[in-house]
Design a protein around this motif. Structure first.
Motif, mmCIF file in Angstrom:
data_model
loop_
_atom_site.group_PDB
_atom_site.id
_atom_site.type_symbol
_atom_site.label_atom_id
_atom_site.label_comp_id
_atom_site.label_asym_id
_atom_site.label_seq_id
_atom_site.Cartn_x
_atom_site.Cartn_y
_atom_site.Cartn_z
ATOM 1 N N ARG A 75 0.789 -1.147 0.156
ATOM 2 C CA ARG A 75 -0.091 0.054 -0.039
ATOM 3 C C ARG A 75 0.887 1.464 0.076
ATOM 4 N N GLY A 76 1.818 1.232 0.787
ATOM 5 C CA GLY A 76 2.782 2.401 0.834
ATOM 6 C C GLY A 76 3.220 2.645 -0.554
ATOM 7 N N LYS A 79 1.052 4.141 -3.116
ATOM 8 C CA LYS A 79 0.777 5.663 -2.504
ATOM 9 C C LYS A 79 1.972 6.231 -3.159
ATOM 10 N N SER A 82 1.694 6.804 -6.788
ATOM 11 C CA SER A 82 0.865 7.557 -7.498
ATOM 12 C C SER A 82 1.120 9.328 -7.529
ATOM 13 N N LYS A 83 2.268 9.533 -6.756
ATOM 14 C CA LYS A 83 2.644 10.954 -6.432
ATOM 15 C C LYS A 83 2.758 11.600 -7.947
ATOM 16 N N ARG A 86 -0.036 13.573 -9.625
ATOM 17 C CA ARG A 86 -0.669 14.735 -8.932
ATOM 18 C C ARG A 86 -0.896 16.004 -9.709
#
Length: 187
Positions: A75-76, A79, A82-83, A86
């Motif tokens: 999960r980390g 995340k 996905s940065k 943005r």
């Protein structure tokens, strides 16, 4: 007020942007102006890489790999991956070093590349785009360097995340810098 001074005084980092982004022609125009920074011996020790679409996803994968979290914390890792999504446009700022330059040490070449990044961010902001300069612990990781196709004499300084400014964005002035506390005069 003078235009450059006004642009510097109102510049703010915009961390959340819309899906709009400058096209290549506008980016080239602004980059041409940003490239006018001080450059000892005219080495032009910098280049930028525009990342749009799937290139941002590949960068995200490289960041996840660099973190080492893929096995221990999926999960980390997801995340972190996905940065780069943005903003619709990421501009990777690369210092292109001439290691054997007798006149210009590498730190000064890096300073020129950083100057281009800062001036480009100011010009993007002045043109109405939201921009923030991001770095992180994985900026110099080999997987991230490989994702950008960097040569051995190149170093990634970070990314300008660029997109449209949200309508609700408030162009408040930041707290002024106490310039007097930062200025020393030698007698």
């Amino acid at each position: 007020m003078r235009p450059a001074l006004e642009a510097a005084l109102v510049r703010r980092s915009v961390s959340k942007v819309t899906d709009a982004a400058p096209d290549e022609a506008e980016l080239l125009e602004l980059l041409g102006a940003a490239g006018r920074v001080a450059d000892h011996a005219s080495l032009h020790p910098w280049r930028v890489i525009a990342l749009r679409g799937a290139a941002r996803e590949r960068l995200g994968s490289a960041l996840a790999e660099a973190s080492g979290l893929e096995a221990s914390d999926p999960r980390g890792a997801a995340k972190l991956a996905s940065k780069p999504l943005r903003a619709p446009l990421l501009i990777a700022v690369v210092a292109v070093r001439t290691p054997d330059s007798a006149k210009v040490p590498e730190w000064e070449q890096d300073a020129t590349a950083a100057g281009v990044a800062h001036l480009l961010s100011l010009l993007l902001d002045e043109a109405g785009w939201g921009v923030i300069w991001r770095t992180g612990p994985h900026t110099r990781h080999p997987a991230v360097s490989a994702a950008h196709g960097l040569a051995p004499h190149e170093a990634l300084l970070g990314w300008l995340y660029v997109g449209g400014k949200p309508e609700r964005w408030r162009a408040e002035r930041r707290k002024p810098v106490d310039a007097a506390a930062r200025l020393t005069t030698l007698g």
